[in-house]
Write an enzyme that holds these catalytic residues in place. Structure first.
Site, PDB file in Angstrom:
ATOM      1  N   HIS A   1       0.847  -1.205   0.000  1.00  0.00           N
ATOM      2  CA  HIS A   1       0.000   0.000   0.000  1.00  0.00           C
ATOM      3  C   HIS A   1       0.875   1.244   0.000  1.00  0.00           C
ATOM      4  CE1 HIS A   1      -3.407  -2.533   1.961  1.00  0.00           C
ATOM      5  NE2 HIS A   1      -3.440  -2.622   0.638  1.00  0.00           N
TER       6      HIS A   1
ATOM      7  N   ASP B   1      -3.055  -6.367  -6.252  1.00  0.00           N
ATOM      8  CA  ASP B   1      -2.269  -7.499  -5.764  1.00  0.00           C
ATOM      9  C   ASP B   1      -3.047  -8.802  -5.886  1.00  0.00           C
ATOM     10  OD1 ASP B   1      -3.759  -6.129  -3.690  1.00  0.00           O
ATOM     11  OD2 ASP B   1      -2.937  -7.543  -2.247  1.00  0.00           O
TER      12      ASP B   1
ATOM     13  N   HIS C   1     -11.711  -5.049   2.547  1.00  0.00           N
ATOM     14  CA  HIS C   1     -11.582  -3.664   2.951  1.00  0.00           C
ATOM     15  C   HIS C   1     -11.809  -2.661   1.822  1.00  0.00           C
ATOM     16  CE1 HIS C   1      -7.194  -3.104   1.571  1.00  0.00           C
ATOM     17  NE2 HIS C   1      -7.563  -4.288   1.192  1.00  0.00           N
TER      18      HIS C   1
ATOM     19  N   ASP D   1      -9.145 -10.786   1.584  1.00  0.00           N
ATOM     20  CA  ASP D   1      -8.235 -10.082   2.495  1.00  0.00           C
ATOM     21  C   ASP D   1      -8.560 -10.277   3.969  1.00  0.00           C
ATOM     22  OD1 ASP D   1      -6.135  -8.979   1.091  1.00  0.00           O
ATOM     23  OD2 ASP D   1      -7.252  -7.212   0.476  1.00  0.00           O
TER      24      ASP D   1
ATOM     25  N   TYR E   1      -1.564  -7.382  10.616  1.00  0.00           N
ATOM     26  CA  TYR E   1      -2.384  -7.219   9.415  1.00  0.00           C
ATOM     27  C   TYR E   1      -3.725  -6.567   9.770  1.00  0.00           C
ATOM     28  CZ  TYR E   1      -4.491  -8.755   4.943  1.00  0.00           C
ATOM     29  OH  TYR E   1      -5.108  -8.806   3.720  1.00  0.00           O
TER      30      TYR E   1
ATOM     31  N   HIS F   1      -3.703 -13.735   1.389  1.00  0.00           N
ATOM     32  CA  HIS F   1      -2.314 -13.492   1.810  1.00  0.00           C
ATOM     33  C   HIS F   1      -1.981 -14.432   2.958  1.00  0.00           C
ATOM     34  CE1 HIS F   1      -1.623  -9.941  -0.614  1.00  0.00           C
ATOM     35  NE2 HIS F   1      -2.640  -9.309  -0.077  1.00  0.00           N
TER      36      HIS F   1
END
Length: 395
Positions: free
Chosen positions: A24, A84, A146, A165, A193, A226
């Site tokens: 980010h 991503d 998000h 996410d 995270y 992730h």
């Protein structure tokens, strides 16, 4: 990394990024790297759930080819459009020319703005189901977890949740599963995270988990986009998300400060002693020498946040201003706070810090403590009492 079978006929086909250190932009430091997780379901309708960053498209394609020719992919599920996760999309679609693309309404809008091409999109909403053959995928919209486009995909026959996410971590590893990694490291990265990405959406996190429970979705594996896949203890990360989302705290305070000539630092160390006298665990961070992501991670389960700066140009030091800008954006839940600092011929830092603390949604519980130039022994006693009084407010 080669493809890994996570359930019978379902494969991880993503990529491990060992080298990335910023995410980010510069706002998130990925000190342990990350993974971009994509999943291939082999059924009557061959389905790819999520993709990888554009830089790793060849890795993903090679992993898919270990299982099937990419041209045979029938469905592509895009749970989240952030690059991503979707950057590999245009290249994939050169191979999977006839694939139908499933996404939320906001997802379609974002895909059109990112990739422009004439692809076969099908918009889905919460409760919609697609048939793959032996399996089905049920969709659950998760806006603002998000991005506005975010959604979860659930394979009911496998009790398998793809939440994109949510429930992830930035962690590069040779082990794809939680039980193949050190659990302390995983939870540390999961907390980091959450604190630095999902904390502003805590109320939504709680509501979404409650919604999933109400829908009766049995979950025995969580495969995020992730980090590692939760197969031995998915309930552990769900429980943590509920605690973090509800703003549950420990008897803990975080002091984040910066100083020019060490006067504010001396104040901070005396305040720590006062907090500690009340049995409060306290973490001290000099902002200009610290990773802001680490500070936010400690703030996640702390009850009190104290911010300090010496005054310069009638306001706070620049690194403190940057920290507070991040704090305002992340909006921690159910915190109390206070400010302190030293000044010379003019004040300003404490008042400006207090305003930003309030902007972050933190309740100011004590008037800011200000000391001129270098603190005397009497001043340091006042700092001790300042910490002690705040310590009594922390349970």
């Amino acid at each position: 990394m080669s493809a890994v079978e996570i359930k019978k006929g379902i494969y991880w086909v993503g990529a491990v990024d060992w080298d990335i250190r910023e995410f980010h932009g510069p706002s998130y430091h990925t000190t342990r790297g990350t993974t971009y997780n994509a999943y291939l379901i082999i059924d009557d309708k061959i389905t790819l759930v999520d993709l990888v960053d554009a830089d790793f498209v060849d890795v993903m394609l090679d992993n898919i080819r270990e299982i099937v020719d990419p041209s045979k992919i029938d469905y592509v599920v895009v749970n989240h459009v952030e690059p991503d996760h979707s950057g590999a999309f245009p290249t994939l679609m050169k191979y999977a020319k006839n694939a139908k693309v499933f996404c939320s309404k906001n997802g379609k809008d974002a895909m059109l703005h990112h990739y422009f091409g004439d692809y076969s999109y099908e918009v889905v909403k919460t409760g919609d189901v697609i048939e793959l053959g032996k399996r089905t995928i049920k969709f659950v919209e998760a806006p603002m977890l998000h991005w506005p486009d975010s959604m979860f995909s659930y394979v009911e026959e496998e009790s398998l949740l793809f939440p994109n996410d949510a429930f992830g971590q930035h962690l590069a590893s040779t082990g794809r599963f939680d039980d193949e990694n050190d659990m302390c490291t995983i939870m540390e990265e999961a907390k980091r995270y959450y604190a630095n990405i999902l904390m502003p959406f805590s109320a939504l996190v709680v509501r979404k988990i409650e919604e999933i429970v109400k829908m009766g979705l049995k979950i025995d594996m969580i495969a995020p986009s992730h980090g590692i896949i939760w197969r031995s203890s998915p309930e552990k990360i769900i429980e943590k998300y509920m605690q973090w989302g509800k703003g549950e705290t420990t008897k803990k305070a975080v002091i984040a400060y910066d100083t020019m000539w060490f006067s504010t630092e001396k104040m901070a160390r005396s305040i720590i002693e006062g907090l500690s006298s009340e049995g409060v665990e306290t973490k001290l961070y000099k902002i200009s020498r610290s990773d802001v992501n680490d500070i936010m991670t400690d703030i996640l389960d702390a009850k009190a946040v104290l911010v300090a700066s010496s005054t310069i140009n009638n306001t706070m030091l620049p690194d403190v201003a940057y920290f507070l800008e991040e704090l305002v954006g992340l909006r921690p839940v159910k915190k109390i706070g206070a400010s302190f600092g030293s000044y010379g011929w003019g004040k300003g830092a404490v008042a400006n810090i207090e305003k930003r603390i309030k902007d972050a949604g933190i309740s100011i519980v004590k008037e800011g403590l200000q000391i001129k130039y270098v603190p005397t022994e009497e001043d340091l006693k006042a700092c001790y009492e300042f910490g002690k009084e705040i310590g009594k407010m922390i349970e």
